[in-house]
Design a protein around this motif. Structure first.
Motif, PDB file in Angstrom:
ATOM      1  N   ASP A  79       0.830  -1.210   0.000  1.00 36.26           N
ATOM      2  CA  ASP A  79       0.000   0.000   0.000  1.00 36.26           C
ATOM      3  C   ASP A  79       0.869   1.267   0.000  1.00 36.26           C
ATOM      4  O   ASP A  79       0.684   2.170   0.818  1.00 36.26           O
ATOM      5  CB  ASP A  79      -0.954  -0.005   1.187  1.00 36.26           C
ATOM      6  CG  ASP A  79      -2.069   1.010   1.046  1.00 36.26           C
ATOM      7  OD1 ASP A  79      -2.424   1.362  -0.096  1.00 36.26           O
ATOM      8  OD2 ASP A  79      -2.589   1.462   2.100  1.00 36.26           O
ATOM      9  N   VAL A  80       1.848   1.307  -0.906  1.00 34.44           N
ATOM     10  CA  VAL A  80       2.761   2.443  -0.979  1.00 34.44           C
ATOM     11  C   VAL A  80       2.071   3.618  -1.671  1.00 34.44           C
ATOM     12  O   VAL A  80       1.435   3.458  -2.714  1.00 34.44           O
ATOM     13  CB  VAL A  80       4.058   2.068  -1.734  1.00 34.44           C
ATOM     14  CG1 VAL A  80       4.961   3.271  -1.892  1.00 34.44           C
ATOM     15  CG2 VAL A  80       4.780   0.947  -0.993  1.00 34.44           C
ATOM     16  N   GLU A  81       2.190   4.791  -1.074  1.00 33.32           N
ATOM     17  CA  GLU A  81       1.673   6.037  -1.643  1.00 33.32           C
ATOM     18  C   GLU A  81       2.852   6.788  -2.253  1.00 33.32           C
ATOM     19  O   GLU A  81       3.787   7.174  -1.533  1.00 33.32           O
ATOM     20  CB  GLU A  81       1.027   6.901  -0.558  1.00 33.32           C
ATOM     21  CG  GLU A  81      -0.217   6.309   0.034  1.00 33.32           C
ATOM     22  CD  GLU A  81      -1.437   6.490  -0.854  1.00 33.32           C
ATOM     23  OE1 GLU A  81      -1.479   7.481  -1.614  1.00 33.32           O
ATOM     24  OE2 GLU A  81      -2.330   5.620  -0.782  1.00 33.32           O
ATOM     25  N   TRP A  82       2.828   7.004  -3.570  1.00 26.49           N
ATOM     26  CA  TRP A  82       3.952   7.605  -4.300  1.00 26.49           C
ATOM     27  C   TRP A  82       3.718   9.075  -4.564  1.00 26.49           C
ATOM     28  O   TRP A  82       2.590   9.512  -4.734  1.00 26.49           O
ATOM     29  CB  TRP A  82       4.127   6.888  -5.637  1.00 26.49           C
ATOM     30  CG  TRP A  82       4.401   5.434  -5.505  1.00 26.49           C
ATOM     31  CD1 TRP A  82       3.501   4.421  -5.638  1.00 26.49           C
ATOM     32  CD2 TRP A  82       5.654   4.819  -5.186  1.00 26.49           C
ATOM     33  NE1 TRP A  82       4.120   3.215  -5.425  1.00 26.49           N
ATOM     34  CE2 TRP A  82       5.431   3.428  -5.151  1.00 26.49           C
ATOM     35  CE3 TRP A  82       6.923   5.315  -4.932  1.00 26.49           C
ATOM     36  CZ2 TRP A  82       6.450   2.527  -4.875  1.00 26.49           C
ATOM     37  CZ3 TRP A  82       7.927   4.405  -4.660  1.00 26.49           C
ATOM     38  CH2 TRP A  82       7.696   3.033  -4.634  1.00 26.49           C
ATOM     39  N   THR A  83       4.836   9.824  -4.628  1.00 22.32           N
ATOM     40  CA  THR A  83       4.776  11.231  -5.001  1.00 22.32           C
ATOM     41  C   THR A  83       6.073  11.638  -5.699  1.00 22.32           C
ATOM     42  O   THR A  83       7.117  11.033  -5.462  1.00 22.32           O
ATOM     43  CB  THR A  83       4.529  12.141  -3.773  1.00 22.32           C
ATOM     44  OG1 THR A  83       4.381  13.501  -4.224  1.00 22.32           O
ATOM     45  CG2 THR A  83       5.666  12.079  -2.771  1.00 22.32           C
ATOM     46  N   VAL A  84       5.960  12.654  -6.541  1.00 18.45           N
ATOM     47  CA  VAL A  84       7.142  13.267  -7.166  1.00 18.45           C
ATOM     48  C   VAL A  84       7.343  14.685  -6.636  1.00 18.45           C
ATOM     49  O   VAL A  84       8.200  15.411  -7.126  1.00 18.45           O
ATOM     50  CB  VAL A  84       7.035  13.278  -8.710  1.00 18.45           C
ATOM     51  CG1 VAL A  84       7.045  11.865  -9.255  1.00 18.45           C
ATOM     52  CG2 VAL A  84       5.803  14.035  -9.178  1.00 18.45           C
ATOM     53  N   ASP A  85       6.569  15.062  -5.631  1.00 13.76           N
ATOM     54  CA  ASP A  85       6.683  16.387  -5.026  1.00 13.76           C
ATOM     55  C   ASP A  85       8.102  16.592  -4.496  1.00 13.76           C
ATOM     56  O   ASP A  85       8.604  15.783  -3.700  1.00 13.76           O
ATOM     57  CB  ASP A  85       5.669  16.520  -3.887  1.00 13.76           C
ATOM     58  CG  ASP A  85       5.798  17.847  -3.171  1.00 13.76           C
ATOM     59  OD1 ASP A  85       5.392  18.872  -3.745  1.00 13.76           O
ATOM     60  OD2 ASP A  85       6.330  17.830  -2.033  1.00 13.76           O
ATOM     61  N   ALA A  86       8.753  17.657  -4.958  1.00 10.38           N
ATOM     62  CA  ALA A  86      10.159  17.906  -4.610  1.00 10.38           C
ATOM     63  C   ALA A  86      10.378  17.997  -3.101  1.00 10.38           C
ATOM     64  O   ALA A  86      11.367  17.469  -2.585  1.00 10.38           O
ATOM     65  CB  ALA A  86      10.653  19.173  -5.300  1.00 10.38           C
TER      66      ALA A  86
END
Length: 97
Positions: A79-86
């Motif tokens: 249940d990994v929550e991914w982001t590319v937010d710097a």
């Protein structure tokens, strides 16, 4: 810092981060991304039943979402929550150091 970061939502490493480093076609950090190196919070990750999922430093080719890459594997199993937010990527890297 560029990259992807995911917070693990369940399992033994819940709350830890997976760091995903892009690998570019050219060494200089430019050009198209051809794959990713996954940096895990531990040498190995296990699912909620204790089954081995992945080793630290695994390389994954670029694939469309849902087509069976390691990112999909971790998303489903943990249940990994991914982001590319710097800001989130920088925060995860600073916790790793």
């Amino acid at each position: 810092m560029e990259g992807i970061v995911g917070e693990i939502g369940k399992g033994p490493a819940q709350g830890d981060y997976v760091l995903v480093d892009p690998v570019w076609e050219r060494r200089a950090g430019s050009g198209p991304i051809v794959g990713y190196v996954l940096e895990l919070p531990h040498r190995q990750l296990f699912d909620t039943d204790g089954n081995h999922l992945l080793d630290d430093g695994a390389y994954d080719d670029v694939r469309p979402a849902g087509e069976g890459g390691f990112i999909d594997l971790l998303t489903t199993a943990l249940d990994v929550e991914w982001t590319v937010d710097a800001a989130a990527v920088n925060h995860a890297w600073s916790r790793r150091a």
